[in-house]
Design an enzyme around this catalytic site. Structure first.
Site, PDB file in Angstrom:
ATOM      1  N   GLU A  36     -49.585  20.919   3.699  1.00 50.15           N
ATOM      2  CA  GLU A  36     -48.362  20.838   4.513  1.00 50.15           C
ATOM      3  C   GLU A  36     -47.679  19.484   4.361  1.00 50.15           C
ATOM      4  O   GLU A  36     -48.326  18.441   4.459  1.00 50.15           O
ATOM      5  CB  GLU A  36     -48.731  21.097   5.972  1.00 50.15           C
ATOM      6  CG  GLU A  36     -47.805  22.052   6.673  1.00 50.15           C
ATOM      7  CD  GLU A  36     -47.798  23.461   6.079  1.00 50.15           C
ATOM      8  OE1 GLU A  36     -46.856  23.770   5.313  1.00 50.15           O
ATOM      9  OE2 GLU A  36     -48.695  24.248   6.382  1.00 50.15           O
ATOM     10  N   ASP A  39     -45.261  18.908  -0.401  1.00 51.21           N
ATOM     11  CA  ASP A  39     -44.364  19.299  -1.515  1.00 51.21           C
ATOM     12  C   ASP A  39     -43.363  18.196  -1.871  1.00 51.21           C
ATOM     13  O   ASP A  39     -43.197  17.864  -3.044  1.00 51.21           O
ATOM     14  CB  ASP A  39     -43.683  20.658  -1.279  1.00 51.21           C
ATOM     15  CG  ASP A  39     -42.789  20.747  -0.055  1.00 51.21           C
ATOM     16  OD1 ASP A  39     -42.780  19.796   0.774  1.00 51.21           O
ATOM     17  OD2 ASP A  39     -42.089  21.776   0.082  1.00 51.21           O
ATOM     18  N   GLY A 126     -36.897  31.781  12.850  1.00 56.78           N
ATOM     19  CA  GLY A 126     -37.286  30.600  13.618  1.00 56.78           C
ATOM     20  C   GLY A 126     -38.791  30.497  13.801  1.00 56.78           C
ATOM     21  O   GLY A 126     -39.281  29.751  14.651  1.00 56.78           O
ATOM     22  N   SER A 130     -40.019  31.023   6.639  1.00 58.28           N
ATOM     23  CA  SER A 130     -39.054  30.857   5.552  1.00 58.28           C
ATOM     24  C   SER A 130     -38.067  32.011   5.407  1.00 58.28           C
ATOM     25  O   SER A 130     -37.765  32.456   4.295  1.00 58.28           O
ATOM     26  CB  SER A 130     -39.770  30.639   4.212  1.00 58.28           C
ATOM     27  OG  SER A 130     -40.429  29.413   4.239  1.00 58.28           O
ATOM     28  N   SER A 131     -37.542  32.469   6.528  1.00 58.37           N
ATOM     29  CA  SER A 131     -36.486  33.480   6.429  1.00 58.37           C
ATOM     30  C   SER A 131     -35.270  32.882   5.718  1.00 58.37           C
ATOM     31  O   SER A 131     -34.589  33.589   4.965  1.00 58.37           O
ATOM     32  CB  SER A 131     -36.107  34.014   7.806  1.00 58.37           C
ATOM     33  OG  SER A 131     -35.723  32.958   8.651  1.00 58.37           O
ATOM     34  N   GLU A 165     -30.050  23.962   0.311  1.00 60.49           N
ATOM     35  CA  GLU A 165     -30.601  23.530   1.594  1.00 60.49           C
ATOM     36  C   GLU A 165     -30.426  22.014   1.767  1.00 60.49           C
ATOM     37  O   GLU A 165     -30.031  21.528   2.818  1.00 60.49           O
ATOM     38  CB  GLU A 165     -32.081  23.898   1.638  1.00 60.49           C
ATOM     39  CG  GLU A 165     -32.720  23.715   2.960  1.00 60.49           C
ATOM     40  CD  GLU A 165     -33.128  25.037   3.602  1.00 60.49           C
ATOM     41  OE1 GLU A 165     -33.348  25.024   4.791  1.00 60.49           O
ATOM     42  OE2 GLU A 165     -33.212  26.071   2.914  1.00 60.49           O
ATOM     43  N   ASP A 177     -40.971  26.471  -0.242  1.00 65.48           N
ATOM     44  CA  ASP A 177     -40.546  27.760   0.311  1.00 65.48           C
ATOM     45  C   ASP A 177     -39.744  28.555  -0.718  1.00 65.48           C
ATOM     46  O   ASP A 177     -39.924  29.758  -0.884  1.00 65.48           O
ATOM     47  CB  ASP A 177     -39.686  27.552   1.565  1.00 65.48           C
ATOM     48  CG  ASP A 177     -40.390  26.715   2.610  1.00 65.48           C
ATOM     49  OD1 ASP A 177     -41.619  26.516   2.488  1.00 65.48           O
ATOM     50  OD2 ASP A 177     -39.707  26.245   3.540  1.00 65.48           O
ATOM     51  N   TYR A 226     -38.361  16.396  10.720  1.00 65.76           N
ATOM     52  CA  TYR A 226     -38.743  16.654   9.326  1.00 65.76           C
ATOM     53  C   TYR A 226     -38.200  15.549   8.420  1.00 65.76           C
ATOM     54  O   TYR A 226     -38.927  14.951   7.627  1.00 65.76           O
ATOM     55  CB  TYR A 226     -38.190  18.023   8.897  1.00 65.76           C
ATOM     56  CG  TYR A 226     -38.640  18.436   7.515  1.00 65.76           C
ATOM     57  CD1 TYR A 226     -39.749  19.252   7.354  1.00 65.76           C
ATOM     58  CD2 TYR A 226     -37.962  18.001   6.380  1.00 65.76           C
ATOM     59  CE1 TYR A 226     -40.183  19.619   6.085  1.00 65.76           C
ATOM     60  CE2 TYR A 226     -38.384  18.362   5.115  1.00 65.76           C
ATOM     61  CZ  TYR A 226     -39.493  19.171   4.979  1.00 65.76           C
ATOM     62  OH  TYR A 226     -39.910  19.525   3.719  1.00 65.76           O
TER      63      TYR A 226
HETATM   64  C1  GLA Z   1     -40.782  23.381   5.456  1.00 67.97           C
HETATM   65  C2  GLA Z   1     -40.086  22.913   4.179  1.00 67.97           C
HETATM   66  C3  GLA Z   1     -41.054  22.883   2.997  1.00 67.97           C
HETATM   67  C4  GLA Z   1     -42.334  22.124   3.346  1.00 67.97           C
HETATM   68  C5  GLA Z   1     -42.898  22.591   4.688  1.00 67.97           C
HETATM   69  C6  GLA Z   1     -44.044  21.762   5.152  1.00 67.97           C
HETATM   70  O1  GLA Z   1     -41.169  24.717   5.336  1.00 67.97           O
HETATM   71  O2  GLA Z   1     -39.008  23.763   3.878  1.00 67.97           O
HETATM   72  O3  GLA Z   1     -40.415  22.318   1.873  1.00 67.97           O
HETATM   73  O4  GLA Z   1     -42.128  20.744   3.324  1.00 67.97           O
HETATM   74  O5  GLA Z   1     -41.926  22.577   5.709  1.00 67.97           O
HETATM   75  O6  GLA Z   1     -45.143  21.915   4.322  1.00 67.97           O
END
Ligand code: GLA
Length: 392
Positions: A36, A39, A126, A130-131, A165, A177, A226
């Site tokens: 997590e 990436d 939400g 990853s919708s 994005e 994602d 984030y």
């Molecule tokens: C979100 C982001 C991803 C990744 C995750 C955490 O889903 O879109 O790129 O960083 O958080 O692992």
């Protein structure tokens, strides 16, 4: 895939634009098993695509107008022109994912034509599944199919979606994602090296279940927190003089920690240890070693809670409930960007009923709601489901 979803996409198309679409595409959501926030540090992730999708039913137009209808937002509409430049919409977040993909395809120099698009999906929104990435991929694939852009491979589409994005929507996300939604493989997780974008399929044991539990904790402050984590990771990489935290191991991190802000050091420690856990977990998964996987997932969750500070109390509690129900033969951890959303559990298929019962009995969200349990299958990445090929 839920067959009613295809009908809904086609019916929404017919009601909004009349007649039938020329193509229907679909792209899956994802669940990350481990790895997590690694990436965007050019490290490793281990997600699988899930059997929940976004569908786009599409037909080309002869002009430069794009018309969009979203079944999941009460048939809300959007309309934009491809010239001179695609603008941003302040009042409808969903529309910007579509506009962003068109804008980035255009920026790549592709000669775009107008289209009519109907969107319908069954990925919980939400929830951190990853919708939005799946919407971006399904739109990208629809444009590719309508216009015959065969040169765009799955990884190209993922990179275009990520750019949409980052540059259009304003979330500085990594590639995970979009890449898993593009390149997922049925029955497998993918170990992705986010520097080289090489993806190695890892077979999911047949007697192992992938369980997702939605905590119903609304994800707040997600983008700002984030983006802050990302800046902290980049600051740490600068301190160590490496291109990305991927280039450090724990010994190097500790040896040269002097002078680094202690909070930033903890953020970096999460990334460095999580990278190693992800590699170890891919190996454990390939060997069907559920006890080892369980231990790695527990460590990952503790690291997200204590070092990266992206969990919330209700999620910590949900993870504990699942860990207690599953015991040594598997594990659970929060999945996705954090601050709410879902927990993922890997466990023997025979243990699913007991784990589900434990969640029903012991978990409530801060608003008193029960969790929502999905037992999912690993699905294929983006594809064109049907193409009738009728142009205007
Ligand atoms: C979100 C982001 C991803 C990744 C995750 C955490 O889903 O879109 O790129 O960083 O958080 O692992």
């Amino acid at each position: 895939m839920n067959p009613a979803l295809l009908q809904r996409a086609v019916a929404t198309f017919a009601a909004a634009f009349g007649g039938a679409p020329a193509v229907v595409t679909r792209a899956p959501g994802r669940v990350n098993l481990i790895g997590e926030h690694t990436d965007y540090n050019e490290g490793y992730v281990l997600p699988c695509a899930i059997d929940y999708h976004t569908l786009v039913a599409a037909r080309p137009r002869a002009d430069a107008l794009v018309r969009v209808v979203a079944a999941d937002f009460d048939d809300a509409r959007d309309e934009f022109r491809l010239d001179p430049a695609i603008g941003h919409r302040g009042d409808a977040a969903w529309a910007n994912y579509v506009r962003g993909v068109y804008a980035m395809l255009q920026e790549r120099g592709l000669p775009l034509r107008g289209a009519e698009l109907a969107i319908a999906g069954d990925i919980p929104q939400g929830a951190g599944l990853s919708s939005s990435a799946s919407l971006e991929l399904a739109v990208g694939q629809a444009v590719k199919a309508l216009q015959g852009f065969d040169e765009l491979g799955a990884t190209d589409l993922a990179l275009i979606a990520q750019r949409a994005e980052n540059r259009f929507v304003g979330c500085n996300c990594g590639i995970m994602d979009q890449l898993i939604s593009a390149r997922g493989e049925a029955g497998h997780a993918l170990l992705i090296d986010c520097r080289s974008l090489q993806a190695t399929p890892v077979h999911l044991p047949d007697d192992m279940a992938v369980m997702i539990v939605h905590s119903r904790v609304r994800r707040g402050l997600v983008d700002s927190e984030y983006n802050l984590r990302r800046r902290q990771c980049e600051a740490a990489a600068r301190h160590y003089g490496v291109p990305a935290l991927r280039d450090l191991d724990l010994a190097a991190l500790q040896a040269r920690a002097a002078g680094l802000d202690p909070v930033v050091l903890r953020r970096a420690r999460h990334i460095v240890t999580e990278n190693q856990r992800t590699l170890d977990a891919a190996q454990a998964l390939a060997r069907n070693d559920l006890p080892r996987l369980g231990r790695l997932m527990a460590q990952s969750h503790a690291s997200m809670r204590d070092d990266f500070a992206i969990t919330v109390p209700a999620i910590d509690r949900l993870v504990e409930i699942l860990q207690a129900a599953i015991g040594a033969d598997g594990g659970a951890r929060m999945t996705g960007g954090g601050f709410g959303g879902c927990v993922v559990a890997l466990l023997p298929a025979a243990a699913v009923a007991a784990a589900r019962e434990a969640v029903e009995r012991h978990y409530r969200s801060p608003e008193g709601e029960p969790g929502v349990v999905h037992v999912c299958q690993a699905a294929d990445g983006v594809q064109t489901l049907a193409a009738w090929g009728a142009g205007p």
